[in-house]
Design a protein around this motif. Structure first.
Motif, PDB file in Angstrom:
ATOM      1  N   LYS A   2      17.499  14.518  -5.981  1.00 26.47           N
ATOM      2  CA  LYS A   2      16.924  13.751  -4.972  1.00 26.47           C
ATOM      3  C   LYS A   2      15.063  14.249  -4.921  1.00 26.47           C
ATOM      4  O   LYS A   2      14.744  13.819  -4.238  1.00 26.47           O
ATOM      5  N   PHE A   3      15.914  16.037  -4.278  1.00 29.82           N
ATOM      6  CA  PHE A   3      15.136  16.645  -4.674  1.00 29.82           C
ATOM      7  C   PHE A   3      13.442  17.215  -5.260  1.00 29.82           C
ATOM      8  O   PHE A   3      12.427  17.239  -5.086  1.00 29.82           O
ATOM      9  N   CYS A   4      14.157  17.280  -6.711  1.00 22.97           N
ATOM     10  CA  CYS A   4      13.235  16.872  -8.170  1.00 22.97           C
ATOM     11  C   CYS A   4      12.842  15.654  -7.429  1.00 22.97           C
ATOM     12  O   CYS A   4      11.198  15.419  -7.992  1.00 22.97           O
ATOM     13  N   PHE A   5      13.300  14.395  -7.207  1.00 17.79           N
ATOM     14  CA  PHE A   5      12.382  13.464  -6.889  1.00 17.79           C
ATOM     15  C   PHE A   5      11.405  13.147  -6.397  1.00 17.79           C
ATOM     16  O   PHE A   5      10.148  12.531  -6.345  1.00 17.79           O
ATOM     17  N   ASP A   6      11.392  13.859  -4.928  1.00 17.22           N
ATOM     18  CA  ASP A   6      11.511  14.046  -3.701  1.00 17.22           C
ATOM     19  C   ASP A   6       9.239  13.967  -4.377  1.00 17.22           C
ATOM     20  O   ASP A   6       8.768  13.652  -3.663  1.00 17.22           O
ATOM     21  N   PHE A  23     -10.012  16.210  -9.164  1.00 15.57           N
ATOM     22  CA  PHE A  23      -9.931  15.093  -9.175  1.00 15.57           C
ATOM     23  C   PHE A  23      -8.856  14.033 -10.229  1.00 15.57           C
ATOM     24  O   PHE A  23      -8.348  12.712  -9.061  1.00 15.57           O
ATOM     25  N   ILE A  24      -8.382  14.685 -11.210  1.00 14.84           N
ATOM     26  CA  ILE A  24      -7.905  13.667 -11.916  1.00 14.84           C
ATOM     27  C   ILE A  24      -6.387  13.329 -11.885  1.00 14.84           C
ATOM     28  O   ILE A  24      -5.761  12.975 -11.027  1.00 14.84           O
ATOM     29  N   ALA A  25      -5.845  14.749 -11.113  1.00 18.49           N
ATOM     30  CA  ALA A  25      -5.119  15.700 -10.021  1.00 18.49           C
ATOM     31  C   ALA A  25      -4.676  14.703  -9.090  1.00 18.49           C
ATOM     32  O   ALA A  25      -3.687  13.939  -9.075  1.00 18.49           O
ATOM     33  N   THR A  26      -5.719  14.260  -8.325  1.00 19.83           N
ATOM     34  CA  THR A  26      -5.379  14.023  -7.414  1.00 19.83           C
ATOM     35  C   THR A  26      -5.107  11.716  -7.302  1.00 19.83           C
ATOM     36  O   THR A  26      -4.033  11.482  -6.899  1.00 19.83           O
ATOM     37  N   ALA A  27      -5.960  11.282  -8.301  1.00 19.88           N
ATOM     38  CA  ALA A  27      -5.826  10.384  -8.958  1.00 19.88           C
ATOM     39  C   ALA A  27      -3.932   9.750  -9.453  1.00 19.88           C
ATOM     40  O   ALA A  27      -3.667   9.322  -9.016  1.00 19.88           O
ATOM     41  N   VAL A  28      -4.088  11.156 -10.363  1.00 20.11           N
ATOM     42  CA  VAL A  28      -2.671  11.275 -10.237  1.00 20.11           C
ATOM     43  C   VAL A  28      -1.074  10.271  -9.772  1.00 20.11           C
ATOM     44  O   VAL A  28      -0.175  10.143  -9.235  1.00 20.11           O
ATOM     45  N   ALA A  29      -1.980  11.768  -8.480  1.00 19.45           N
ATOM     46  CA  ALA A  29      -1.092  11.653  -7.157  1.00 19.45           C
ATOM     47  C   ALA A  29      -0.848  10.660  -6.727  1.00 19.45           C
ATOM     48  O   ALA A  29       0.602  10.077  -6.148  1.00 19.45           O
ATOM     49  N   ILE A  30      -1.068  10.248  -6.873  1.00 22.10           N
ATOM     50  CA  ILE A  30      -1.668   8.130  -5.680  1.00 22.10           C
ATOM     51  C   ILE A  30      -1.040   7.871  -6.435  1.00 22.10           C
ATOM     52  O   ILE A  30      -0.089   6.851  -6.281  1.00 22.10           O
ATOM     53  N   ALA A  31      -1.152   7.508  -7.701  1.00 18.20           N
ATOM     54  CA  ALA A  31      -0.666   6.909  -8.614  1.00 18.20           C
ATOM     55  C   ALA A  31       1.080   6.989  -8.140  1.00 18.20           C
ATOM     56  O   ALA A  31       2.037   6.618  -8.931  1.00 18.20           O
ATOM     57  N   ALA A  32       1.862   8.728  -8.750  1.00 16.82           N
ATOM     58  CA  ALA A  32       2.619   8.890  -9.453  1.00 16.82           C
ATOM     59  C   ALA A  32       3.245   8.413  -7.309  1.00 16.82           C
ATOM     60  O   ALA A  32       4.592   7.878  -7.644  1.00 16.82           O
ATOM     61  N   TRP A  39       9.766   2.123  -7.297  1.00 22.20           N
ATOM     62  CA  TRP A  39      11.201   3.068  -7.809  1.00 22.20           C
ATOM     63  C   TRP A  39      12.501   2.290  -7.409  1.00 22.20           C
ATOM     64  O   TRP A  39      12.874   1.978  -6.817  1.00 22.20           O
ATOM     65  N   LEU A  40      11.870   2.840  -6.008  1.00 20.78           N
ATOM     66  CA  LEU A  40      12.637   2.985  -4.933  1.00 20.78           C
ATOM     67  C   LEU A  40      13.247   1.790  -4.393  1.00 20.78           C
ATOM     68  O   LEU A  40      14.169   1.182  -4.267  1.00 20.78           O
ATOM     69  N   TRP A  41      11.674   1.241  -3.600  1.00 20.57           N
ATOM     70  CA  TRP A  41      12.241  -0.072  -4.019  1.00 20.57           C
ATOM     71  C   TRP A  41      12.902  -0.930  -5.357  1.00 20.57           C
ATOM     72  O   TRP A  41      13.575  -2.231  -4.344  1.00 20.57           O
ATOM     73  N   PHE A  42      12.735  -1.445  -6.210  1.00 19.65           N
ATOM     74  CA  PHE A  42      13.210  -1.819  -6.957  1.00 19.65           C
ATOM     75  C   PHE A  42      14.880  -1.394  -6.760  1.00 19.65           C
ATOM     76  O   PHE A  42      15.464  -2.369  -7.250  1.00 19.65           O
ATOM     77  N   ARG A  43      15.028  -0.071  -6.813  1.00 15.83           N
ATOM     78  CA  ARG A  43      16.341   0.340  -7.152  1.00 15.83           C
ATOM     79  C   ARG A  43      17.775  -0.303  -6.158  1.00 15.83           C
ATOM     80  O   ARG A  43      18.747  -0.525  -5.418  1.00 15.83           O
ATOM     81  N   GLN A  44      16.467   0.190  -4.309  1.00 18.62           N
ATOM     82  CA  GLN A  44      17.451  -0.002  -3.866  1.00 18.62           C
ATOM     83  C   GLN A  44      16.976  -0.647  -2.329  1.00 18.62           C
ATOM     84  O   GLN A  44      17.422  -0.739  -1.754  1.00 18.62           O
TER      85      GLN A  44
END
Length: 201
Positions: A2-6, A23-32, A39-44
């Motif tokens: 869970k720690f790694c997932f967070d 800037f690309i890193a920021t866009a990736v962070a938002i998408a991630a 994923w959490l909504w799909f699973r839980q």
């Protein structure tokens, strides 16, 4: 696990920055972060409120960074999150008379009310401190240093703080099973007395 997932969005932010730019890193962070919640909504079918808050903050500050091409906004994002958590903990305790740390941890340990209050206050101070440290590193050093601190430095400080708290509260953690056992034995004793033959109903 869970720690790694967070830390998933932060790890991707770090790796993307190393290969591309902020800037690309920021866009990736938002998408991630969006993918993480999806994923959490799909699973839980249930998402913690803190994750929704984190999503809102990174969309707002990350979006501003991308819109105006200014890294200042994404640098403020961790501080805003830290200070918001500190404010919620403090206001809940002082105004609503609800110790959120106790609510989260009461099943894991049994503490006196005064200790719960100190524990809650310690987290308030810690998050205020983390907010200040983030700003200091973000605006006193290079972007590369800040990104590295965001993953390793902030995470390391958090782990050290948690370990220190576990060490300080160790005696209460040790006493918790004994209290549970004593309560169980007391209940058993009461039940035997109540069921004793000849006892009037």
């Amino acid at each position: 696990m869970k720690f790694c997932f967070d830390l998933f969005p932060v790890i991707l932010f770090f790796l993307t920055f190393k290969f591309y730019d902020i800037f690309i890193a920021t866009a990736v962070a938002i998408a991630a972060t969006i993918a993480q919640i999806g994923w959490l909504w799909f699973r839980q079918h249930q998402i913690e409120k803190l994750m929704w808050i984190n999503l809102a903050i990174i969309v707002i500050f990350g979006g501003a960074t991308l819109l105006v091409q200014d890294e200042m906004f994404i640098k403020w994002k961790p501080t805003v999150l830290y200070w918001l958590i500190a404010s919620v903990l403090l206001v809940s305790s002082l105004v609503l008379r609800r110790n959120l740390v106790e609510i989260m941890l009461e099943k894991q340990m049994s503490l006196p009310a005064a200790i719960w209050n100190k524990l809650n206050l310690s987290w308030v101070v810690f998050f205020l401190f983390m907010g200040v440290i983030n700003l200091y590193v973000a605006f006193s050093f290079s972007v590369d240093t800040w990104v590295t601190f965001k993953l390793f430095g902030a995470t390391g400080i958090m782990l050290v703080f948690i370990i220190l708290q576990v060490m300080i509260l160790g005696k209460y953690l040790e006493q918790a099973p004994e209290k549970i056992l004593a309560a169980y034995e007391q209940d058993n004793l009461s039940e035997k007395i109540d069921n004793k033959p000849g006892k009037e109903q």
